[in-house]
Design an enzyme around this catalytic site. Structure first.
Site, short mmCIF file in Angstrom:
data_model
loop_
_atom_site.label_atom_id
_atom_site.label_comp_id
_atom_site.label_asym_id
_atom_site.label_seq_id
_atom_site.Cartn_x
_atom_site.Cartn_y
_atom_site.Cartn_z
N THR A 3 0.82 -1.20 0.00
CA THR A 3 0.00 0.00 0.00
C THR A 3 0.86 1.26 0.00
O THR A 3 0.50 2.27 -0.60
CB THR A 3 -0.91 0.02 1.24
OG1 THR A 3 -1.54 -1.27 1.36
CG2 THR A 3 -1.99 1.07 1.12
N HIS A 8 3.78 3.24 10.75
CA HIS A 8 3.26 2.90 12.07
C HIS A 8 3.65 1.48 12.49
O HIS A 8 3.28 1.04 13.58
CB HIS A 8 1.74 3.01 12.05
CG HIS A 8 1.15 2.13 10.99
ND1 HIS A 8 1.28 2.42 9.65
CD2 HIS A 8 0.49 0.96 11.06
CE1 HIS A 8 0.71 1.45 8.95
NE2 HIS A 8 0.22 0.55 9.78
N LYS A 56 9.71 3.98 1.07
CA LYS A 56 8.70 4.54 0.17
C LYS A 56 9.45 5.35 -0.86
O LYS A 56 10.46 6.00 -0.54
CB LYS A 56 7.76 5.49 0.92
CG LYS A 56 6.91 4.86 2.03
CD LYS A 56 5.99 5.94 2.65
CE LYS A 56 5.26 5.43 3.88
NZ LYS A 56 4.45 6.46 4.55
N ASP A 88 6.30 8.06 10.88
CA ASP A 88 6.86 8.97 9.87
C ASP A 88 6.10 10.29 9.76
O ASP A 88 6.32 11.06 8.83
CB ASP A 88 6.95 8.28 8.51
CG ASP A 88 5.59 7.82 7.98
OD1 ASP A 88 4.71 7.52 8.80
OD2 ASP A 88 5.42 7.78 6.75
N ASP A 91 2.93 11.09 9.12
CA ASP A 91 1.87 11.40 8.15
C ASP A 91 0.47 11.10 8.67
O ASP A 91 -0.51 11.45 8.03
CB ASP A 91 2.13 10.72 6.79
CG ASP A 91 2.27 9.22 6.88
OD1 ASP A 91 2.20 8.68 8.00
OD2 ASP A 91 2.46 8.58 5.82
N THR A 139 -7.66 2.43 -1.19
CA THR A 139 -6.78 2.68 -0.05
C THR A 139 -5.35 2.95 -0.51
O THR A 139 -4.85 2.27 -1.39
CB THR A 139 -6.81 1.44 0.88
OG1 THR A 139 -8.12 1.34 1.43
CG2 THR A 139 -5.79 1.56 1.99
N GLU A 184 -8.15 9.35 4.72
CA GLU A 184 -8.37 7.92 4.85
C GLU A 184 -8.80 7.61 6.28
O GLU A 184 -8.43 8.33 7.22
CB GLU A 184 -7.07 7.16 4.58
CG GLU A 184 -6.54 7.31 3.19
CD GLU A 184 -5.45 6.28 2.91
OE1 GLU A 184 -5.77 5.23 2.36
OE2 GLU A 184 -4.29 6.52 3.29
N SER A 199 -7.66 5.49 8.14
CA SER A 199 -6.53 5.04 8.94
C SER A 199 -5.79 6.23 9.56
O SER A 199 -4.57 6.22 9.66
CB SER A 199 -5.59 4.21 8.08
OG SER A 199 -5.23 4.94 6.92
N ARG A 242 -9.01 -6.67 6.82
CA ARG A 242 -9.63 -5.53 7.46
C ARG A 242 -11.12 -5.51 7.11
O ARG A 242 -11.48 -5.59 5.94
CB ARG A 242 -8.99 -4.22 7.00
CG ARG A 242 -7.50 -4.12 7.28
CD ARG A 242 -7.07 -2.66 7.31
NE ARG A 242 -5.64 -2.46 7.20
CZ ARG A 242 -4.77 -2.59 8.21
NH1 ARG A 242 -5.20 -2.98 9.40
NH2 ARG A 242 -3.49 -2.36 8.03
#
Ligand code: VG1
Ligand code: CO
Length: 544
Positions: free
Chosen positions: A18, A114, A126, A280, A282, A345, A364, A366, A497
């Site tokens: 993701t 996370h 990333k 991080d 975000d 997502t 989102e 999350s 999920r």
């Protein structure tokens, strides 16, 4: 300067998920593993010879070692300059901003967000493109294909670097520029928000703010912005020092992992606004007195009141939410007469919409929210937005949310994470649902009835690309919705999920928290998917 070509063998598990590639630190430490992945990015993303790239990490265990590898591979691939945050650290939104302001060709963010850190924890990479946004699916697929055929990578020696010394240093054939990680980002925040107003709010008698950086990357950003520039009393930012093991905390801003913050806001000594961010930087969690603001509500309230914030006073072109995120913002968009997009997502899907100027706010479920100011989600930005709203309206966090519910109704929300050790069993659960999709309409479930069910395919309105298989949606007659999808950030087994959403009309009672209000939906969703039968798992591992 010598560029060496190092022979290697492909790894078969380097498909980005993701948000980048996330694996156990142990895996990343295997010889050639990181080098291979980085070389695949260099090969797939285009020619970076003579270009500038941004790099930084969240400070987790192995950050420095990974950065050293990145320098050698970047130098081997002819990169002219790497811009790096002091100490090798940059928050994800700050990196996104730097890429954009410095005209860099892209950037590497060394983070597993996370996910837990430490020698037995996780690491990740990333890759952001020149717009400061996460690599689109077309690129991550190309990177993955490249990892499967890679036979060599290129490195050049860069010598010893002092990552704490600001300025430019020669690193073999490349330059490394060490920058203050906070300065540009803080200046951007000053342009977006009404700092004078927030300063008065924070100075008003009795107003108490607590920002918990969970010993991850946002500490220095929050201290500079909230305490130094906005005058919050010293100590308003807690767990402010980034630590390789996050000081034993789990840097995931949600009511379970940051329960201490929620307890404080539910207790007799509660403050006025509490917030936390992730590894991080975000993600964000906003807590009002006696209430955790659900991310779907947060996005909706920000959209509703955006006009009161300087950076958004001109109005919003549109908004977007990831598919599993509640449809609260859809109602606000309809009221404002602006479009609302539904994306899969993962932040990468918002980036085209942002680049094309179709949206200004997105989020989102999350605990991720952001806007056109960056191409990544942004934790501290969300905290400042909420502070600006409280200051501008004179209404506490909880009131802003309750007023929103009274106007638009409430989309109560909860996510059940089912950890399924056997990945194939998890795939069977999803396949089973998929097979039965056509038969679900009309079926009774949780005291109501299924109206429609489908597998979500996203059609990007900007580049026309289609992304299929992005989760299963089951819509219920009473306005509720169930969504199923497999997580793409885990590093072992599979996590299914299940996202539960229940709509309570404006005049209905809105009492209760998300998990309680959706509990019966949760049972029904698990039964419908036959998780026990197909995967032998009988309880969700997490209820968030
Ligand atoms: C999770 C979240 C998703 C988020 C992603 C990256 O992905 O659900 O909304 O974009 O993490 O967040 P998944 O595939 O596990 O559900 V972060 O803070 O890593 O950059
Ligand atoms: Co993150």
């Amino acid at each position: 300067m010598d560029v060496r070509r190092i022979p290697t063998e492909p790894f078969d598990d380097q498909r980005p998920g993701t948000a980048g590639l996330r694996r156990k630190v142990r895996r990343f430490r295997q010889p050639h593993y990181l080098e291979n992945f980085l070389q695949a990015v260099f090969d797939a993303a285009g020619d970076f010879r003579g270009q500038v790239l941004v790099a930084g990490g969240d400070g987790r265990f192995w950050n420095a070692e990974a950065l050293a590898v990145l320098f050698r591979v970047a130098a081997g691939n002819g990169v002219r300059r790497m811009i790096v945050g002091r100490g090798g650290m940059l928050s994800t939104p700050a990196a996104s901003h730097l890429i954009r302001t410095r005209g860099a060709a892209g950037g590497f963010l060394l983070t597993a967000s996370h996910n837990p850190g430490g020698p037995d924890g996780d690491f990740g990479v990333k890759f952001d493109t020149a717009n400061g946004g996460q690599a689109p699916e077309s690129l991550t697929d190309a990177v993955w294909r490249r990892t499967l055929e890679l036979r060599e990578y290129r490195v050049a020696e860069v010598g010893r670097l002092d990552l704490d010394r600001p300025g430019v240093q020669q690193a073999g054939p490349m330059e490394v520029e060490i920058v203050d990680p906070v300065a540009d980002y803080a200046a951007l925040m000053e342009r977006l928000f009404d700092f004078d107003r927030i300063r008065s709010l924070l100075a008003s008698p009795g107003f108490r703010l607590r920002f918990d950086a969970l010993n991850a990357v946002t500490g220095p950003y929050a201290v500079e912005i909230l305490e130094r520039r906005l005058g919050a009393p010293p100590g308003s930012v807690v767990n402010a020092v980034p630590l390789p093991d996050f000081g034993g905390l789990h840097p995931d801003p949600n009511p379970v992992d940051a329960a201490h913050l929620v307890d404080w806001m539910n207790g007799p000594d509660a403050g006025d606004l509490a917030a936390a961010s992730d590894g991080d930087g975000d993600r964000n969690m906003i807590v009002g007195r006696g209430m955790v603001v659900s991310p779907g509500d947060s996005l909706a309230v920000l959209a509703e009141h955006a006009g009161k914030v300087p950076g958004y006073a001109a109005g919003l072109a549109g908004v977007a939410r990831s598919m599993p995120t509640t449809r609260a913002v859809d109602r606000v968009a309809a009221d404002l007469g602006i479009p609302c997009y539904e994306t899969p997502t993962g932040w990468r899907y918002f980036c085209n919409l942002l680049d094309a100027g179709l949206i200004d706010l997105c989020g989102e479920e999350s605990f991720g929210t952001s806007s056109s100011h960056a191409r990544e989600k942004d934790g501290l930005w969300a905290v400042l937005f909420w502070l600006n709203l409280v200051a501008a309206t004179g209404r506490p966090v909880t009131r802003l949310v309750e007023d929103h519910w009274r106007r638009f109704g409430r989309h109560a929300f909860c996510r059940h994470d089912w950890f399924i050790p056997d990945g194939e069993a998890a795939a069977r659960v999803m396949a089973g649902l998929e097979e039965r999709l056509a038969t679900l309409a009309g079926q009774e479930i949780a005291g109501t009835r299924v109206t429609t069910a489908d597998s979500f395919t996203y059609l990007d309105p900007v580049d026309g690309s289609a992304s299929a298989g992005q989760g299963i949606r089951v819509f219920l007659e009473d306005g509720a919705r169930l969504v199923y999808r497999l997580s793409g950030t885990g590093t072992e087994g599979a996590t299914l999920r299940i996202y539960l959403e229940r709509y309570l009309a404006p005049d209905a009672s809105h009492a209760g928290d998300g998990p309680a209000l959706t509990a019966s939906l949760g049972h029904a969703a698990a039964e419908l998917a036959r998780i026990g039968e197909l995967a032998g798992v009988h309880e969700p591992a997490g209820v968030i």
